[in-house]
Design an enzyme around this catalytic site. Structure first.
Site, PDB file in Angstrom:
ATOM      1  N   SER A 124     -14.874   6.750  -5.243  1.00 47.47           N
ATOM      2  CA  SER A 124     -15.593   7.005  -5.386  1.00 47.47           C
ATOM      3  C   SER A 124     -15.517   8.937  -5.737  1.00 47.47           C
ATOM      4  O   SER A 124     -14.793   8.562  -7.056  1.00 47.47           O
ATOM      5  CB  SER A 124     -16.860   7.555  -3.994  1.00 47.47           C
ATOM      6  OG  SER A 124     -17.964   8.167  -3.881  1.00 47.47           O
ATOM      7  N   HIS A 159     -20.235   3.578  -8.061  1.00 49.66           N
ATOM      8  CA  HIS A 159     -21.956   3.717  -7.342  1.00 49.66           C
ATOM      9  C   HIS A 159     -22.718   3.207  -8.473  1.00 49.66           C
ATOM     10  O   HIS A 159     -23.790   3.310  -8.638  1.00 49.66           O
ATOM     11  CB  HIS A 159     -22.125   4.643  -7.085  1.00 49.66           C
ATOM     12  CG  HIS A 159     -21.732   5.291  -5.846  1.00 49.66           C
ATOM     13  ND1 HIS A 159     -20.772   4.554  -4.430  1.00 49.66           N
ATOM     14  CD2 HIS A 159     -20.686   6.710  -5.492  1.00 49.66           C
ATOM     15  CE1 HIS A 159     -19.822   5.123  -3.728  1.00 49.66           C
ATOM     16  NE2 HIS A 159     -20.067   6.758  -4.373  1.00 49.66           N
TER      17      HIS A 159
END
Length: 231
Positions: A124, A159
């Protein structure tokens, strides 16, 4: 220790599978791994989660907190980090992460660690930071660009499939040359770079993948990278 400069980036938050794979990359029987929860403001829940992940793994877990004072710490961040076998940067607010790490000159320490062969990893926000940058939810209202350390001269998108806005935005910005060609990862997939080159791609299941997205002849091409399932 593996002396080859190695980076392991993945699309989602740190989890047991990613920690175990990072440990494997060090080549050590019980590697020392330091976790940076900086992007969450050194949140206690994130630190506790880290130790829970590691409690039954063959690793020696450490945490580096940057929200400290001289009165509570008499050693330099570099003293700890350069003794590690791997360093994992956690997810959270990418802009705050980059601002704090640069303010503490940890980018310089990371470069020393990288050159020394200490495995650098993260997911992330902790993935975007190693690239030249990517779009992040660090600011209000919409995804905006945040620059990374540029250890890898590509853009990055974590993501990739779990957040429906990420993939079209990544393609749009590469098409318009706002971003360079780059790498994208689904939440449970990751890429290993050695000396800046892709050497391995791993996924924690058959549904998550990693990709190289690039512009060629005014067309954006998404190339799915062949991965091994690590479980």
């Amino acid at each position: 220790m593996n002396s080859t400069p190695t980076l392991f980036v993945y699309g989602g938050q740190v989890n047991k599978g990613f920690v175990e794979y990072t440990a494997k990359l060090t080549g050590k029987k019980k590697p020392r791994i330091c976790f940076l929860p900086t992007a969450t403001g050194d949140a206690l829940w994130y630190i506790n989660y880290w130790y829970e992940l590691c409690h039954d793994l063959e690793v020696e877990p450490h945490v580096l907190k940057v929200w400290i004072s001289t009165s509570s710490q008499d050693w330099a961040f570099e003293d700890l980090l350069l003794e590690m076998d791997a360093i994992i940067v956690g997810g959270g607010n990418t802009l705050n992460l980059m601002t704090l790490l640069k303010a503490h000159e940890l980018d310089t320490v990371f470069k020393k660690a990288y050159d020394k062969g200490i495995v650098l990893a993260g997911g992330s926000a902790g993935s975007i930071c190693w690239f030249n940058g990517g779009f992040s939810d660090s600011r209000p209202k919409e995804l905006t660009f945040v620059a990374g350390f540029n250890f890898l001269p590509f853009s990055n998108c974590p993501h990739y499939h779990s957040d429906p806005s990420r993939r079209p935005l990544f393609h749009h910005n590469i098409a318009n040359e706002i971003l360079t060609d780059g790498y994208a990862c689904d939440d449970l997939s990751g890429i290993v770079f050695e000396n800046g080159k892709v050497t391995k791609v791993m996924s924690l299941d058959e549904e998550n993948h990693s990709y190289f997205v690039y512009k060629k002849d005014d067309e954006v091409i998404e190339e799915r990278l062949e991965s091994e399932v690590f479980s």
